[in-house]
Write an enzyme that holds these catalytic residues in place. Sequence first.
Site, PDB file in Angstrom:
ATOM      1  N   ARG A  49       0.844  -1.198   0.000  1.00 23.97           N
ATOM      2  CA  ARG A  49       0.000   0.000   0.000  1.00 23.97           C
ATOM      3  C   ARG A  49       0.875   1.241   0.000  1.00 23.97           C
ATOM      4  O   ARG A  49       0.573   2.232  -0.661  1.00 23.97           O
ATOM      5  CB  ARG A  49      -0.933   0.017   1.217  1.00 23.97           C
ATOM      6  CG  ARG A  49      -1.655   1.358   1.378  1.00 23.97           C
ATOM      7  CD  ARG A  49      -2.715   1.347   2.459  1.00 23.97           C
ATOM      8  NE  ARG A  49      -2.336   0.673   3.669  1.00 23.97           N
ATOM      9  CZ  ARG A  49      -1.513   1.142   4.604  1.00 23.97           C
ATOM     10  NH1 ARG A  49      -0.944   2.324   4.449  1.00 23.97           N
ATOM     11  NH2 ARG A  49      -1.256   0.442   5.684  1.00 23.97           N
ATOM     12  N   TYR A 102     -17.944  15.699 -15.524  1.00 22.09           N
ATOM     13  CA  TYR A 102     -18.219  14.268 -15.485  1.00 22.09           C
ATOM     14  C   TYR A 102     -19.202  13.964 -14.349  1.00 22.09           C
ATOM     15  O   TYR A 102     -19.065  14.487 -13.238  1.00 22.09           O
ATOM     16  CB  TYR A 102     -16.903  13.517 -15.292  1.00 22.09           C
ATOM     17  CG  TYR A 102     -17.064  12.069 -14.919  1.00 22.09           C
ATOM     18  CD1 TYR A 102     -17.879  11.214 -15.666  1.00 22.09           C
ATOM     19  CD2 TYR A 102     -16.400  11.544 -13.817  1.00 22.09           C
ATOM     20  CE1 TYR A 102     -18.024   9.891 -15.318  1.00 22.09           C
ATOM     21  CE2 TYR A 102     -16.533  10.221 -13.464  1.00 22.09           C
ATOM     22  CZ  TYR A 102     -17.357   9.389 -14.218  1.00 22.09           C
ATOM     23  OH  TYR A 102     -17.501   8.076 -13.859  1.00 22.09           O
ATOM     24  N   ASP A 174      -8.525  18.392 -14.843  1.00 21.04           N
ATOM     25  CA  ASP A 174      -8.769  17.019 -15.269  1.00 21.04           C
ATOM     26  C   ASP A 174      -8.415  16.942 -16.746  1.00 21.04           C
ATOM     27  O   ASP A 174      -9.101  17.504 -17.594  1.00 21.04           O
ATOM     28  CB  ASP A 174     -10.238  16.657 -15.020  1.00 21.04           C
ATOM     29  CG  ASP A 174     -10.542  15.205 -15.359  1.00 21.04           C
ATOM     30  OD1 ASP A 174      -9.807  14.609 -16.177  1.00 21.04           O
ATOM     31  OD2 ASP A 174     -11.531  14.670 -14.826  1.00 21.04           O
ATOM     32  N   LYS A 199      -8.853   5.557 -19.164  1.00 16.51           N
ATOM     33  CA  LYS A 199      -9.236   6.046 -20.475  1.00 16.51           C
ATOM     34  C   LYS A 199      -8.049   6.012 -21.441  1.00 16.51           C
ATOM     35  O   LYS A 199      -7.507   4.954 -21.688  1.00 16.51           O
ATOM     36  CB  LYS A 199      -9.844   7.443 -20.332  1.00 16.51           C
ATOM     37  CG  LYS A 199     -10.910   7.565 -19.227  1.00 16.51           C
ATOM     38  CD  LYS A 199     -12.049   6.562 -19.333  1.00 16.51           C
ATOM     39  CE  LYS A 199     -13.243   6.890 -18.443  1.00 16.51           C
ATOM     40  NZ  LYS A 199     -12.977   6.870 -16.998  1.00 16.51           N
TER      41      LYS A 199
END
Length: 379
Positions: A49, A102, A174, A199
């Site tokens: 992690r 979005y 973004d 994406k």
Amino acid sequence: MSHGFETLAIHAGQDPEARTGAVIPPIYQTSTYAQDAVGTPREGYEYSRSGNPTRDALQECLAALEGGPVGLAFASGLAAEDTLLRTICKPGDHVVIPDDAYGGTYRLFAKVAERWGLDFTPARVSDPDAVRAAIRATTKIVWVETPTNPLLGIADIAALAAVTHDANALLVVDNTFASPYLQQPIMLGADVVVHSTTKYIGGHSDVVGGALIAADAGLGEGLRYHQNAMGAVNGPFDAWLTLRGIKTLGVRMDRHCDNAERIAAYLDGHAKVGQVSYPGLPSHPGHEVAAKQMRRFGGMISFRAAGGEEHAVEICNRTKLFVLAESLGGVESLIEHPGRMTHASAAGSPLEVPGDLVRLSVGIETVDDLLADLEQALG
């Protein structure tokens, strides 16, 4: 020595593995690491992690491509966004967001962060004066998408950086729709760049992920602390898949843009299509700004169906090559109805999208086949 984008995409953070000479960075599929003594981890690795060599390779590459000192990878784009908000903001603070954002980002603000005490105001990010008017004394972030999702609006990053910094706030961009190949917001004054690496960066519709790239090393370390403390990291195999996708980002984006330019021009003259939103069209209100700050205009197109909402739904249901699916940025072409799919969470809000809107993610197939598919779907 500086290198070109495609060279960085293939080599940044990806030196051959030291022990065997493997050209591709290994997948370090491990949760923990043997330590040489108490308090003496090897090369700083204690627990995956907190740090993993495969994720570190991806993070170094992302930072190089966006031109920032610190890149961080996450389990999803929304995990990256949530980590960013809770690093910078506290209850009582305020954020300016796009009035065309979005749907998942809007849901994060409206249904999660607002309950935590974070206020927000939608503003038209294509208008610096509108953004300036929305800023308050408590504003910590101006949040921008450019191009926006799903209406393909364009924000002038340099102009908004000036407005934001005058208010002692941070500009977050973004950059998912553009990808770092087409646009590098840090070079234009942004403080943090956000990506859904699901994406274009991943590019093959086979992995979910997110990223943050900070322009300031100090802010980057704060984000890194919260990345570990909140724990929304991607696994090593996901990081490896994303890194594999990055290698072909430049060549893929060129084909996405080639195809999208042809399709946008076709739709723009079609009798059954209303307004076409594509920054590469000279008629687009943000065309000149996009031409100034982007290498090319991207692979995303939105259009209004001339026959209204039911016609838009019919078009989505009729395509054969354009797959009816959420998401975007993969090698295959996708079609969707934002109002009923990706942006359903914005229904009834100031960010509600038109019912007659269709969104295309133009892939890298043979463009004549894509054009024929749209021709039969439009009816």
